[in-house]
Design a protein around this motif. Sequence first.
Motif, PDB file in Angstrom:
ATOM      1  N   THR A   2       0.702  -1.232   0.003  1.00 38.80           N
ATOM      2  CA  THR A   2       0.199   0.453   0.222  1.00 38.80           C
ATOM      3  C   THR A   2       0.663   0.792  -0.049  1.00 38.80           C
ATOM      4  O   THR A   2       1.718   1.227   0.574  1.00 38.80           O
ATOM      5  CB  THR A   2      -1.100  -0.038   1.603  1.00 38.80           C
ATOM      6  OG1 THR A   2      -1.845  -1.025   1.290  1.00 38.80           O
ATOM      7  CG2 THR A   2      -1.955   1.589   1.153  1.00 38.80           C
ATOM      8  N   GLU A   4       0.896   5.566   0.534  1.00 38.21           N
ATOM      9  CA  GLU A   4      -0.011   6.670   0.861  1.00 38.21           C
ATOM     10  C   GLU A   4       0.099   7.936  -0.344  1.00 38.21           C
ATOM     11  O   GLU A   4       1.324   8.158  -0.567  1.00 38.21           O
ATOM     12  CB  GLU A   4       0.061   6.792   1.903  1.00 38.21           C
ATOM     13  CG  GLU A   4       0.507   5.629   3.451  1.00 38.21           C
ATOM     14  CD  GLU A   4       0.976   6.351   4.703  1.00 38.21           C
ATOM     15  OE1 GLU A   4       2.132   7.141   4.796  1.00 38.21           O
ATOM     16  OE2 GLU A   4       0.773   5.114   5.608  1.00 38.21           O
ATOM     17  N   SER A  61      -6.588   5.371   3.698  1.00 40.56           N
ATOM     18  CA  SER A  61      -7.860   4.573   2.719  1.00 40.56           C
ATOM     19  C   SER A  61      -9.001   4.424   3.154  1.00 40.56           C
ATOM     20  O   SER A  61      -9.920   4.765   2.048  1.00 40.56           O
ATOM     21  CB  SER A  61      -7.265   3.302   4.066  1.00 40.56           C
ATOM     22  OG  SER A  61      -7.335   3.201   5.170  1.00 40.56           O
TER      23      SER A  61
END
Length: 86
Positions: A2, A4, A61
């Motif tokens: 993931t 950011e 998220s």
Amino acid sequence: MTTEPKSFRILLVPEHVEDSGGASMEDSAVRTAVVEATGETGASGYPRYSGNGIVADIDPSTRTVEAVLVDGSELDYGLTARVTAS
């Protein structure tokens, strides 16, 4: 893996703005700022973003502002912080 987002736009909007009569959220904002990732984690446990007098911990998220300071002070009562893509 993931990644950011590097930046967000934060809108400070009066809480009473529910039906803006077709105006965009940006039109209803009393202040906007583009905040960029600092590489730090805030006290809330979320990544910290900073810029133009605003420091915010943002959950990337959900795009939820978990903590915010405006010009070094807590957000005034009656204002909410909203996040949009920068």
